[in-house]
Motif scaffolding. Structure first.
Motif, PDB file in Angstrom:
ATOM      1  N   ILE A   5     104.147  45.297  59.895  1.00  0.00           N
ATOM      2  CA  ILE A   5     103.017  46.172  60.195  1.00  0.00           C
ATOM      3  C   ILE A   5     103.369  46.943  61.450  1.00  0.00           C
ATOM      4  O   ILE A   5     103.974  46.396  62.365  1.00  0.00           O
ATOM      5  CB  ILE A   5     101.741  45.352  60.469  1.00  0.00           C
ATOM      6  CG1 ILE A   5     101.488  44.340  59.366  1.00  0.00           C
ATOM      7  CG2 ILE A   5     100.547  46.244  60.691  1.00  0.00           C
ATOM      8  CD1 ILE A   5     100.916  44.912  58.114  1.00  0.00           C
ATOM      9  N   LYS A   6     102.979  48.201  61.504  1.00  0.00           N
ATOM     10  CA  LYS A   6     103.303  49.022  62.661  1.00  0.00           C
ATOM     11  C   LYS A   6     102.050  49.227  63.499  1.00  0.00           C
ATOM     12  O   LYS A   6     101.029  49.709  63.019  1.00  0.00           O
ATOM     13  CB  LYS A   6     103.845  50.366  62.181  1.00  0.00           C
ATOM     14  CG  LYS A   6     104.670  51.114  63.201  1.00  0.00           C
ATOM     15  CD  LYS A   6     105.173  52.436  62.644  1.00  0.00           C
ATOM     16  CE  LYS A   6     106.158  52.236  61.507  1.00  0.00           C
ATOM     17  NZ  LYS A   6     106.640  53.553  60.982  1.00  0.00           N
ATOM     18  N   LEU A   7     102.129  48.846  64.770  1.00  0.00           N
ATOM     19  CA  LEU A   7     101.005  49.054  65.679  1.00  0.00           C
ATOM     20  C   LEU A   7     101.391  50.132  66.684  1.00  0.00           C
ATOM     21  O   LEU A   7     102.504  50.111  67.212  1.00  0.00           O
ATOM     22  CB  LEU A   7     100.667  47.770  66.438  1.00  0.00           C
ATOM     23  CG  LEU A   7     100.410  46.528  65.576  1.00  0.00           C
ATOM     24  CD1 LEU A   7     100.234  45.304  66.463  1.00  0.00           C
ATOM     25  CD2 LEU A   7      99.189  46.731  64.702  1.00  0.00           C
ATOM     26  N   ASP A  11      99.294  54.746  74.484  1.00  0.00           N
ATOM     27  CA  ASP A  11     100.213  55.690  75.107  1.00  0.00           C
ATOM     28  C   ASP A  11     101.389  56.014  74.202  1.00  0.00           C
ATOM     29  O   ASP A  11     102.447  56.432  74.654  1.00  0.00           O
ATOM     30  CB  ASP A  11     100.674  55.153  76.474  1.00  0.00           C
ATOM     31  CG  ASP A  11     100.957  53.666  76.433  1.00  0.00           C
ATOM     32  OD1 ASP A  11     101.777  53.193  77.236  1.00  0.00           O
ATOM     33  OD2 ASP A  11     100.345  52.951  75.616  1.00  0.00           O
ATOM     34  N   GLY A  12     101.209  55.769  72.929  1.00  0.00           N
ATOM     35  CA  GLY A  12     102.160  56.311  71.953  1.00  0.00           C
ATOM     36  C   GLY A  12     103.336  55.427  71.600  1.00  0.00           C
ATOM     37  O   GLY A  12     104.184  55.834  70.807  1.00  0.00           O
ATOM     38  N   ALA A  13     103.430  54.248  72.141  1.00  0.00           N
ATOM     39  CA  ALA A  13     104.563  53.388  71.775  1.00  0.00           C
ATOM     40  C   ALA A  13     104.265  52.673  70.455  1.00  0.00           C
ATOM     41  O   ALA A  13     103.139  52.316  70.181  1.00  0.00           O
ATOM     42  CB  ALA A  13     104.816  52.373  72.883  1.00  0.00           C
ATOM     43  N   GLU A  14     105.305  52.501  69.644  1.00  0.00           N
ATOM     44  CA  GLU A  14     105.118  51.836  68.353  1.00  0.00           C
ATOM     45  C   GLU A  14     105.753  50.462  68.362  1.00  0.00           C
ATOM     46  O   GLU A  14     106.833  50.264  68.925  1.00  0.00           O
ATOM     47  CB  GLU A  14     105.730  52.676  67.236  1.00  0.00           C
ATOM     48  CG  GLU A  14     104.946  53.940  66.948  1.00  0.00           C
ATOM     49  CD  GLU A  14     105.392  54.602  65.653  1.00  0.00           C
ATOM     50  OE1 GLU A  14     104.816  55.636  65.310  1.00  0.00           O
ATOM     51  OE2 GLU A  14     106.325  54.068  64.996  1.00  0.00           O
ATOM     52  N   PHE A  15     105.079  49.537  67.721  1.00  0.00           N
ATOM     53  CA  PHE A  15     105.596  48.170  67.675  1.00  0.00           C
ATOM     54  C   PHE A  15     105.539  47.689  66.232  1.00  0.00           C
ATOM     55  O   PHE A  15     104.490  47.749  65.592  1.00  0.00           O
ATOM     56  CB  PHE A  15     104.747  47.241  68.543  1.00  0.00           C
ATOM     57  CG  PHE A  15     104.667  47.678  69.982  1.00  0.00           C
ATOM     58  CD1 PHE A  15     103.708  48.587  70.402  1.00  0.00           C
ATOM     59  CD2 PHE A  15     105.566  47.167  70.918  1.00  0.00           C
ATOM     60  CE1 PHE A  15     103.639  48.992  71.728  1.00  0.00           C
ATOM     61  CE2 PHE A  15     105.499  47.572  72.251  1.00  0.00           C
ATOM     62  CZ  PHE A  15     104.541  48.487  72.654  1.00  0.00           C
ATOM     63  N   GLU A  16     106.682  47.209  65.750  1.00  0.00           N
ATOM     64  CA  GLU A  16     106.679  46.672  64.387  1.00  0.00           C
ATOM     65  C   GLU A  16     106.645  45.167  64.476  1.00  0.00           C
ATOM     66  O   GLU A  16     107.498  44.544  65.113  1.00  0.00           O
ATOM     67  CB  GLU A  16     107.958  47.129  63.671  1.00  0.00           C
ATOM     68  CG  GLU A  16     107.626  47.908  62.425  1.00  0.00           C
ATOM     69  CD  GLU A  16     108.855  48.282  61.618  1.00  0.00           C
ATOM     70  OE1 GLU A  16     109.955  47.845  61.966  1.00  0.00           O
ATOM     71  OE2 GLU A  16     108.678  49.017  60.640  1.00  0.00           O
ATOM     72  N   VAL A  17     105.647  44.583  63.827  1.00  0.00           N
ATOM     73  CA  VAL A  17     105.519  43.129  63.907  1.00  0.00           C
ATOM     74  C   VAL A  17     105.316  42.563  62.521  1.00  0.00           C
ATOM     75  O   VAL A  17     104.875  43.252  61.602  1.00  0.00           O
ATOM     76  CB  VAL A  17     104.341  42.698  64.825  1.00  0.00           C
ATOM     77  CG1 VAL A  17     104.586  43.082  66.259  1.00  0.00           C
ATOM     78  CG2 VAL A  17     103.045  43.303  64.326  1.00  0.00           C
ATOM     79  N   ILE A  39      98.837  51.314  62.192  1.00  0.00           N
ATOM     80  CA  ILE A  39      97.531  51.136  62.806  1.00  0.00           C
ATOM     81  C   ILE A  39      97.528  51.670  64.224  1.00  0.00           C
ATOM     82  O   ILE A  39      98.172  51.103  65.108  1.00  0.00           O
ATOM     83  CB  ILE A  39      97.160  49.647  62.795  1.00  0.00           C
ATOM     84  CG1 ILE A  39      97.074  49.201  61.337  1.00  0.00           C
ATOM     85  CG2 ILE A  39      95.832  49.410  63.509  1.00  0.00           C
ATOM     86  CD1 ILE A  39      97.172  47.749  61.140  1.00  0.00           C
ATOM     87  N   PRO A  40      96.815  52.758  64.441  1.00  0.00           N
ATOM     88  CA  PRO A  40      96.708  53.283  65.801  1.00  0.00           C
ATOM     89  C   PRO A  40      95.689  52.471  66.601  1.00  0.00           C
ATOM     90  O   PRO A  40      94.615  52.158  66.099  1.00  0.00           O
ATOM     91  CB  PRO A  40      96.228  54.721  65.592  1.00  0.00           C
ATOM     92  CG  PRO A  40      95.575  54.737  64.255  1.00  0.00           C
ATOM     93  CD  PRO A  40      96.061  53.560  63.471  1.00  0.00           C
TER      94      PRO A  40
END
Lengths: 173, 409
Positions: A5-7, A11-17, A39-40
């Motif tokens: 899932i991408k969060l 401030d625009g950083a993306e995290f894949e968890v 998911i923003p």
């Protein structure tokens, strides 16, 4: 391969968890159910999101292999109540990890409180609120105000009346 | 108050009525940043944007969502159950207005939780099914009496929670027991003054006066002007201490059995008999502190000799002492104090509701010991009180047994 899932932080950083990590958040779980994989999270900064993900990762690992029937029973019981009171984490190692996790200054703690509430991560909300309660205990009103930067909005007359109440409560016979 | 409506009310207080909670999920389209794996560093990022809704650092905790603040205060209240830790709950109620109103909602009255929290708890009834247990210490040198919460004196006196103090003041024609929140100040003008018990010349009859009206509702007494309820948030620096006649206590000398117990009767003017009947309750004050919370009713202070009110639903509750049984083998009068009284004394007594032919009181209620008082050591007494009495009333009643007049001994 675990589903990712991408969060996206405010401030625009993306995290894949991994899905099971992200699903610690009930809100995210609901959104993903509606077939949305990105998911923003505009109100959560990346600094805070990193900490929250760290917590979720740690607790996801434990939740998938519950140590004892009591811990999963406690989790089941808690999900039915609207306000969760403190349910001590049964694994002592995890509890120790949690205690380290909340060694934050009040400002950072506040960020986690807001984010955890926003994302509806039940165990994290429980942990941080319990931490806040612990920081209040043992302090008189003035110190609580100072520590949490709360304005005293009582009038001088009300202060006088409160002083009587407090001196009765704190008097030493 | 149901939780949902409390939260809504608190939110409106904070944000203004009609405001919408600030949660935006589906905010905008996807951003243009590149994907990064969590464990790695950042590659390209869009310029950092100030996240919305970030308050100034100084105000942050003040803007904690009310439901979370409620949760936090509930946790504090739930864990700080005994004194001295319970003072932390009082501390929470003094932080700011919002914290105070939440704490007031969270703390239940002694009747419902069996705990003493605020000074007002001393004027609210105890639980119905079990007593609140206290002990009293008498200081002969200063004619002072101190009431503490707890079964008996602890090894370290600092841990004992003092609830009330009283000083015996002899006058020409009467004796006064002046009751205060602190043992340092018994002045009637002081804000710590709680009330008094005054004897007649012979020491056979006492009147108990409360410094504040016994309950918030408009007192329906002979006072014409008092049938309106004052709900103003205005504060007066010093609420003049009234003297509300809330009880009359009479002692009957035992002329025939000089060594036997004397008879005590307490007419509780502020407690209706109906309070111990099915479905009954006691009207009791809810305002914690005059100046800060709601004002009590507008009834002018009655420095009156008349009892405080007449009840529309019947008579006041009358308490009388439970008759001891003659124990043939031990050759003495016996009352079962359930271990709470260990030294024989003419002062020891138990009070129950007096049977009333016109109003029915169930046998179970008639058996309940509403107030028990007795000696456990030199100058140390226990006092256990139960619904519908309050700590203040119980203390005042027990104090009257210390008036050393011939009629009382």
């Amino acid at each position: 391969m675990a589903k990712m899932i991408k969060l996206v932080s405010g401030d625009g950083a993306e995290f894949e968890v991994e899905e099971e990590v992200a699903f610690q958040s009930k809100i995210i779980k609901d959104i993903v159910a509606d077939a949305d994989d990105v998911i923003p999270l505009p109100t959560v900064s990346s600094k805070v999101l990193i900490q929250v993900i760290e917590y979720c990762r740690k607790h996801a690992a434990v939740n998938s292999f519950p140590l004892s029937p009591s811990s999963s029973a406690a989790a089941a019981a808690s999900s039915s109540s609207s306000i969760s009171y403190s349910k001590p984490v049964s694994d002592p190692a995890l509890r120790a990890w949690d205690n380290e996790f909340v060694k934050l200054n009040n400002s950072s703690l506040f960020d986690i409180v807001i984010a955890a509430n926003y994302l509806d991560i039940e165990e994290l909300v429980d942990l941080v609120l319990e931490t806040v309660a612990d920081r209040i205990k043992g302090k008189q009103a003035q110190e609580i105000r100072r520590q949490f930067n709360i304005e005293n909005d009582f009038t001088p007359e009300e202060e006088e009346a409160l002083r009587r109440e407090n001196s009765w409560a704190f008097q030493n016979n | 108050m149901p939780f949902k409506s409390l939260v809504r009310e608190l939110k409106e207080k904070r944000d203004g009525p009609g405001s919408v909670p600030k949660r935006g999920w589906r905010g905008g389209g996807t951003t243009e940043s590149k994907t990064i794996a969590h464990s790695g560093g950042c590659s390209q990022r869009t310029p950092w944007q100030h996240p919305p809704n970030l308050e100034q650092p100084q105000e942050r905790w003040a803007n904690l969502p009310p439901e979370l603040l409620l949760d936090v205060i509930r946790r504090v209240e739930g864990s700080e159950v005994s004194w001295p830790a319970r003072r932390n709950v009082v501390g929470c109620a003094a932080v700011c207005r919002l914290w105070r109103s939440i704490t007031k909602e969270v703390v239940k009255s002694p009747e419902h939780c069996g705990r003493i929290t605020f000074p007002i708890s001393l004027k609210q009834p105890a639980p119905r099914d079990y007593p609140i247990q206290c002990f009293m210490r008498r200081d002969r040198a200063t004619s002072t009496f101190r009431l503490y919460l707890g079964l008996s004196p602890s090894l370290r006196m600092q841990n004992d929670k003092m609830l009330l103090a009283a000083r015996k003041i002899r006058r020409a024609t009467s004796t006064d027991f002046v009751i205060s929140l602190t043992a340092d100040d018994f002045s009637r003008a002081s804000s710590t003054y709680s009330g008094k018990a005054r004897s007649n010349f012979l020491g056979t009859k006492f009147t108990v006066y409360d410094s504040q009206p016994p309950y918030d509702a408009a007192i329906s007494s002979r006072n014409r002007s008092s049938n309106r309820r004052i709900n103003c948030k205005q504060v007066s620096p010093r609420v003049p201490a009234g003297n509300y006649n809330i009880a009359t206590i009479s002692y009957e000398l035992n002329l025939l059995r000089t060594r036997g117990p004397r008879r005590i009767q307490c007419a509780m003017h502020s407690i209706p008999l109906s309070s111990i009947q099915e479905g009954g309750s006691v009207p009791a004050p809810r305002s914690f502190t005059h100046a800060v919370d709601e004002q009590p009713s507008g009834a002018p202070a009655t420095k009156g000799k008349e009892p405080v009110t007449e009840f529309s639903d019947g008579e006041p509750l009358v308490l009388k002492n439970k008759a001891p049984r003659w124990h043939e083998q031990l050759q003495c009068w016996c009352l079962n104090f359930r271990g709470r009284v260990t030294v024989a004394s003419v002062k020891n007594f138990q009070l129950v509701a007096a049977a009333n032919p016109s109003c029915s009181i169930s046998p179970a209620e008639q058996e309940k010991v509403i107030l028990q008082f007795g000696k456990i050591g030199k100058d140390i007494f226990t006092m256990d009180y139960q619904y519908p009495l309050s700590a203040f009333q119980a203390f005042a009643i027990c104090l009257t047994s210390f008036d050393n007049k011939p009629a009382c001994e």
